[in-house]
Design a protein around this motif. Structure first.
Motif, PDB file in Angstrom:
ATOM      1  N   LEU A 127      -8.881   7.102  -0.317  1.00 41.84           N
ATOM      2  CA  LEU A 127      -8.632   6.045   0.652  1.00 41.84           C
ATOM      3  C   LEU A 127      -8.490   4.677  -0.004  1.00 41.84           C
ATOM      4  O   LEU A 127      -7.772   3.803   0.488  1.00 41.84           O
ATOM      5  CB  LEU A 127      -9.756   6.019   1.692  1.00 41.84           C
ATOM      6  N   SER A 128      -9.192   4.478  -1.119  1.00 42.06           N
ATOM      7  CA  SER A 128      -9.164   3.164  -1.770  1.00 42.06           C
ATOM      8  C   SER A 128      -8.171   3.104  -2.934  1.00 42.06           C
ATOM      9  O   SER A 128      -8.091   2.078  -3.615  1.00 42.06           O
ATOM     10  CB  SER A 128     -10.569   2.810  -2.277  1.00 42.06           C
ATOM     11  N   PHE A 129      -7.432   4.172  -3.167  1.00 45.96           N
ATOM     12  CA  PHE A 129      -6.558   4.242  -4.349  1.00 45.96           C
ATOM     13  C   PHE A 129      -5.571   3.077  -4.392  1.00 45.96           C
ATOM     14  O   PHE A 129      -5.399   2.427  -5.423  1.00 45.96           O
ATOM     15  CB  PHE A 129      -5.804   5.574  -4.349  1.00 45.96           C
ATOM     16  N   ARG A 130      -4.896   2.814  -3.266  1.00 44.00           N
ATOM     17  CA  ARG A 130      -3.898   1.738  -3.239  1.00 44.00           C
ATOM     18  C   ARG A 130      -4.331   0.593  -2.320  1.00 44.00           C
ATOM     19  O   ARG A 130      -3.518  -0.252  -1.938  1.00 44.00           O
ATOM     20  CB  ARG A 130      -2.550   2.285  -2.773  1.00 44.00           C
ATOM     21  N   LEU A 131      -5.634   0.586  -1.965  1.00 40.28           N
ATOM     22  CA  LEU A 131      -6.164  -0.464  -1.095  1.00 40.28           C
ATOM     23  C   LEU A 131      -7.294  -1.197  -1.821  1.00 40.28           C
ATOM     24  O   LEU A 131      -7.659  -0.843  -2.938  1.00 40.28           O
ATOM     25  CB  LEU A 131      -6.671   0.150   0.215  1.00 40.28           C
ATOM     26  N   ARG A 459       3.328   1.345   4.490  1.00 35.86           N
ATOM     27  CA  ARG A 459       2.945  -0.001   4.921  1.00 35.86           C
ATOM     28  C   ARG A 459       1.444  -0.125   5.164  1.00 35.86           C
ATOM     29  O   ARG A 459       0.914  -1.229   5.213  1.00 35.86           O
ATOM     30  CB  ARG A 459       3.711  -0.372   6.180  1.00 35.86           C
ATOM     31  N   PHE A 460       0.761   0.965   5.301  1.00 39.24           N
ATOM     32  CA  PHE A 460      -0.677   0.966   5.620  1.00 39.24           C
ATOM     33  C   PHE A 460      -1.431   0.096   4.622  1.00 39.24           C
ATOM     34  O   PHE A 460      -1.173   0.152   3.408  1.00 39.24           O
ATOM     35  CB  PHE A 460      -1.195   2.396   5.566  1.00 39.24           C
ATOM     36  N   ASP A 529      -1.329  -5.780   1.050  1.00 41.88           N
ATOM     37  CA  ASP A 529      -2.193  -5.739  -0.130  1.00 41.88           C
ATOM     38  C   ASP A 529      -1.441  -6.039  -1.423  1.00 41.88           C
ATOM     39  O   ASP A 529      -2.053  -6.386  -2.441  1.00 41.88           O
ATOM     40  CB  ASP A 529      -2.842  -4.352  -0.249  1.00 41.88           C
ATOM     41  N   ASN A 530      -0.126  -5.860  -1.388  1.00 43.92           N
ATOM     42  CA  ASN A 530       0.704  -6.103  -2.575  1.00 43.92           C
ATOM     43  C   ASN A 530       0.321  -5.202  -3.753  1.00 43.92           C
ATOM     44  O   ASN A 530       0.257  -5.632  -4.902  1.00 43.92           O
ATOM     45  CB  ASN A 530       0.630  -7.583  -2.991  1.00 43.92           C
ATOM     46  N   PHE A 531       0.050  -3.953  -3.441  1.00 45.43           N
ATOM     47  CA  PHE A 531      -0.244  -2.957  -4.489  1.00 45.43           C
ATOM     48  C   PHE A 531       0.874  -1.908  -4.504  1.00 45.43           C
ATOM     49  O   PHE A 531       0.621  -0.707  -4.493  1.00 45.43           O
ATOM     50  CB  PHE A 531      -1.593  -2.276  -4.233  1.00 45.43           C
ATOM     51  N   GLU A 532       2.133  -2.396  -4.511  1.00 43.91           N
ATOM     52  CA  GLU A 532       3.257  -1.460  -4.405  1.00 43.91           C
ATOM     53  C   GLU A 532       3.293  -0.455  -5.550  1.00 43.91           C
ATOM     54  O   GLU A 532       3.651   0.714  -5.361  1.00 43.91           O
ATOM     55  CB  GLU A 532       4.587  -2.230  -4.363  1.00 43.91           C
ATOM     56  N   ASP A 533       2.903  -0.895  -6.752  1.00 39.40           N
ATOM     57  CA  ASP A 533       2.930   0.013  -7.897  1.00 39.40           C
ATOM     58  C   ASP A 533       1.915   1.136  -7.722  1.00 39.40           C
ATOM     59  O   ASP A 533       2.191   2.302  -8.052  1.00 39.40           O
ATOM     60  CB  ASP A 533       2.655  -0.754  -9.186  1.00 39.40           C
ATOM     61  N   LEU A 534       0.740   0.794  -7.180  1.00 39.40           N
ATOM     62  CA  LEU A 534      -0.275   1.828  -6.930  1.00 39.40           C
ATOM     63  C   LEU A 534       0.146   2.748  -5.792  1.00 39.40           C
ATOM     64  O   LEU A 534      -0.159   3.945  -5.797  1.00 39.40           O
ATOM     65  CB  LEU A 534      -1.624   1.174  -6.605  1.00 39.40           C
ATOM     66  N   GLU A 549      -6.417  10.556 -14.166  1.00 37.10           N
ATOM     67  CA  GLU A 549      -7.403   9.483 -14.175  1.00 37.10           C
ATOM     68  C   GLU A 549      -7.341   8.712 -12.872  1.00 37.10           C
ATOM     69  O   GLU A 549      -6.290   8.546 -12.260  1.00 37.10           O
ATOM     70  CB  GLU A 549      -7.153   8.519 -15.347  1.00 37.10           C
ATOM     71  N   ALA A 550      -8.481   8.180 -12.447  1.00 40.73           N
ATOM     72  CA  ALA A 550      -8.539   7.371 -11.237  1.00 40.73           C
ATOM     73  C   ALA A 550      -7.811   6.053 -11.468  1.00 40.73           C
ATOM     74  O   ALA A 550      -7.649   5.591 -12.583  1.00 40.73           O
ATOM     75  CB  ALA A 550      -9.996   7.095 -10.859  1.00 40.73           C
ATOM     76  N   ALA A 551      -7.402   5.463 -10.367  1.00 35.90           N
ATOM     77  CA  ALA A 551      -6.715   4.180 -10.457  1.00 35.90           C
ATOM     78  C   ALA A 551      -7.664   3.110 -10.949  1.00 35.90           C
ATOM     79  O   ALA A 551      -8.863   3.203 -10.790  1.00 35.90           O
ATOM     80  CB  ALA A 551      -6.157   3.789  -9.087  1.00 35.90           C
ATOM     81  N   VAL A 552      -7.091   2.074 -11.552  1.00 34.11           N
ATOM     82  CA  VAL A 552      -7.930   0.975 -12.029  1.00 34.11           C
ATOM     83  C   VAL A 552      -8.504   0.226 -10.845  1.00 34.11           C
ATOM     84  O   VAL A 552      -7.959   0.238  -9.751  1.00 34.11           O
ATOM     85  CB  VAL A 552      -7.106   0.007 -12.913  1.00 34.11           C
ATOM     86  N   ASP A 553      -9.638  -0.479 -11.072  1.00 29.69           N
ATOM     87  CA  ASP A 553     -10.259  -1.255 -10.006  1.00 29.69           C
ATOM     88  C   ASP A 553      -9.347  -2.420  -9.626  1.00 29.69           C
ATOM     89  O   ASP A 553      -8.699  -3.033 -10.463  1.00 29.69           O
ATOM     90  CB  ASP A 553     -11.617  -1.796 -10.469  1.00 29.69           C
ATOM     91  N   HIS A 554      -9.361  -2.740  -8.352  1.00 27.66           N
ATOM     92  CA  HIS A 554      -8.528  -3.827  -7.880  1.00 27.66           C
ATOM     93  C   HIS A 554      -9.151  -4.438  -6.646  1.00 27.66           C
ATOM     94  O   HIS A 554     -10.106  -3.913  -6.109  1.00 27.66           O
ATOM     95  CB  HIS A 554      -7.114  -3.348  -7.553  1.00 27.66           C
TER      96      HIS A 554
END
Length: 554
Positions: A127-131, A459-460, A529-534, A549-554
């Protein structure tokens, strides 16, 4: 040999109906000691790191994990609750079996593999990968704890009912002590064995439970010479002379027709639709089931585990129909209702009629192992969410050591055990299948909308995720508190009070759409959120499994 026209000369549940309490407890304790030895031995092989404690180091094969998934999913509700529901309400009781099985297929097709490809330890990883990490992980941890606690209540209530039948305990205080002992054993299982120990116990108990159900089914068919119609007729004959049916104003044939529980008024019919929504969507949001996919090393093994799980789960739920009507025919509604635990006593009493005291003790011990394994899996899920999502990501900003995470998780297990004991004592009069349906309703409301929108809607954003989860959790919990499940009737958790302002027992028909609506509205109102790359990376990983690997912290 089982008589085909058994009409229950006994009208009440006496000591004989529970078999030999001393023999029961001996077999019972033997199972507990045996499984605890397994947990202890496996736990020694390595259970100090977060990966070991949460996912068993992701070292299990697809076959092993498939057995463990079945063990996790086939809970006390599946065995005790559904058999009792079918024995008392016939066709309507079998709807639980259909709902639980269809729900598994929905979880498989929609979310299982994408979640496994994106996450690492918990549902919040996805849930937090791209948020934004902190708000989403906090909300996910709260929803995980809410779902887990409701599921634990059902298991505790089922365990209390089971032991009460075995020892013929009618006293509420003594039954409460039983629930307390179950909670203590559960905490010990988790603290000693972690995910590795719990998984091995779940594999063993899945084989034992399915085996016991197959044996009971064969004995029932042997008694009616393979004639299923005769079994249904025997069930009708038993119901025809029962005080239970007379009190309800039902006819014997009603147990073969829809509507015995959810027919009649529009409110009851709407309650069934609400229950169906919760059952079908709930599994896709159950954190302890979804977490199982992190215990295998590859997506291929995850798919293999699903195959094994479907075979075991599908076969099991099909056989509950035979067991339910077998209990109706051989035990009868009056004895079931008079026994300690009520409807939850149908399965062990059926085992006594089929094979006597020893068989009843063995089947009950297997059922108890089922409760312990499921409870342990739930506790690990909740503790992982607190340790990984709240402590590591939110409180320590990713700086906590693995030892610190595991320590916090162990403390969480103890606190959760105490809370589930207290609430389990309050819920002992409820059918455990119904109690689990409430957990499904919370999961379907709090987690499923967010999971689906996070995986499939580009868009979420964070605002939508947080709004959806909090709306789902709060609305479902509030509606449950003010429903007939908690107050307003003899079978409520608090029968002496009446603040049931919401007419439905299951809140899903209201809370699930509210969660979707809140997520959609907040997404359009909130800032991107502007995390389009994630987002792009998450899409590729969820569909292909590329990247570990998990996504980097953001």
């Amino acid at each position: 040999m089982i008589s085909t026209n058994f009409l229950a000369a006994e009208g009440t549940a006496d000591a004989a109906a529970a078999g030999n309490p001393i023999l029961n407890i001996i077999v019972f304790v033997a199972f507990i000691v045996g499984t605890m030895l397994i947990v202890t031995r496996v736990g020694k092989s390595g259970n100090k790191g977060a990966s070991d404690f949460y996912t068993g180091g992701a070292q299990f094969s697809g076959t092993q994990n498939g057995l463990a998934i079945a063990g996790d999913y086939l809970s006390a509700a599946s065995f005790l609750g559904i058999v009792g529901a079918i024995a008392l309400t016939g066709y309507d009781g079998f709807l639980y079996s259909i709902g639980f099985f269809v729900a598994w297929l929905v979880a498989l097709l929609l979310v299982a593999e994408p979640l496994r490809n994106v996450g690492k330890f918990t549902m919040a990883d996805v849930l937090s990968f791209r948020l934004k990490q902190i708000p989403v992980r906090t909300a996910a941890a709260i929803s995980t704890l809410a779902v887990t606690l409701f599921y634990l209540i059902a298991q505790m209530a089922g365990a209390g009912s089971l032991v009460a039948v075995l020892l013929n305990i009618h006293d509420k205080t003594q039954q409460s002590i039983v629930v307390g002992v179950v909670g203590i054993i559960m905490v010990a299982y988790v603290l000693i064995g972690g995910m590795k120990g719990t998984t091995y116990v779940q594999m063993i108990k899945a084989v034992l439970l399915v085996g016991a159900v197959i044996i009971m089914t064969l004995l029932i068919f042997f008694g009616v010479k393979g004639n299923f119609s005769q079994l249904l007729q025997n069930a009708m004959d038993m119901h025809a002379g029962s005080a239970y049916m007379a009190e309800k104003g039902y006819q014997a044939k009603d147990i073969l027709e829809p509507g015995l529980k959810y027919g009649g008024s529009f409110t009851k019919q709407l309650d069934f639709v609400s229950l169906g929504l919760a059952l079908v969507l709930g599994v896709a949001g159950l954190p302890h089931v979804l977490m199982r996919f992190y215990t295998v090393p590859t997506a291929k093994e995850a798919r293999k585990s699903v195959t094994w799980a479907i075979i075991l789960i599908g076969g099991f739920y099909l056989l509950t129909l035979v067991l339910g009507y077998g209990a109706a025919a051989l035990v009868g509604p009056d004895r079931i209702n008079a026994a300690p635990g009520g409807a939850n006593a149908a399965a062990p009493l059926l085992a006594f009629e089929l094979g006597g005291s020893i068989f009843m003790a063995v089947v009950s011990a297997v059922a108890f192992a089922t409760v312990l394994a499921v409870v342990a899996g739930l506790a690990i899920t909740a503790s992982a969410s607190v340790g990984q999502d709240l402590y590591q990501a939110v409180i320590r900003k990713g700086q906590a050591t693995e030892a610190e995470q595991v320590r916090v998780s162990r403390i969480t297990v103890i606190v959760l055990g105490v809370a589930s004991i207290i609430l389990g004592i309050l819920a002992m009069g409820q059918n455990v299948a119904f109690l689990v349906s409430l957990a499904f309703a919370v999961a379907a409301s709090a987690n499923v909308p967010t999971i689906l929108m996070s995986l499939f809607w580009k868009r979420f954003n964070t605002a939508g995720a947080v709004a959806s989860m909090y709306t789902g959790v709060i609305s479902s919990l509030v509606l449950i508190v003010f429903s007939p499940a908690v107050s307003g009737s003899k079978t409520s958790m608090i029968p002496s009070a009446d603040f049931a302002l919401f007419p439905l027992s299951s809140p899903g028909i209201v809370s699930i759409p509210l969660a979707f609506l809140a997520g959609i509205i907040a997404t359009y109102i909130g800032k991107p959120d502007n995390f389009e790359d994630l987002a792009a990376e998450m899409e590729v990983r969820s569909l292909t499994g590329v990247g570990t690997e998990a996504a980097v912290d953001h």
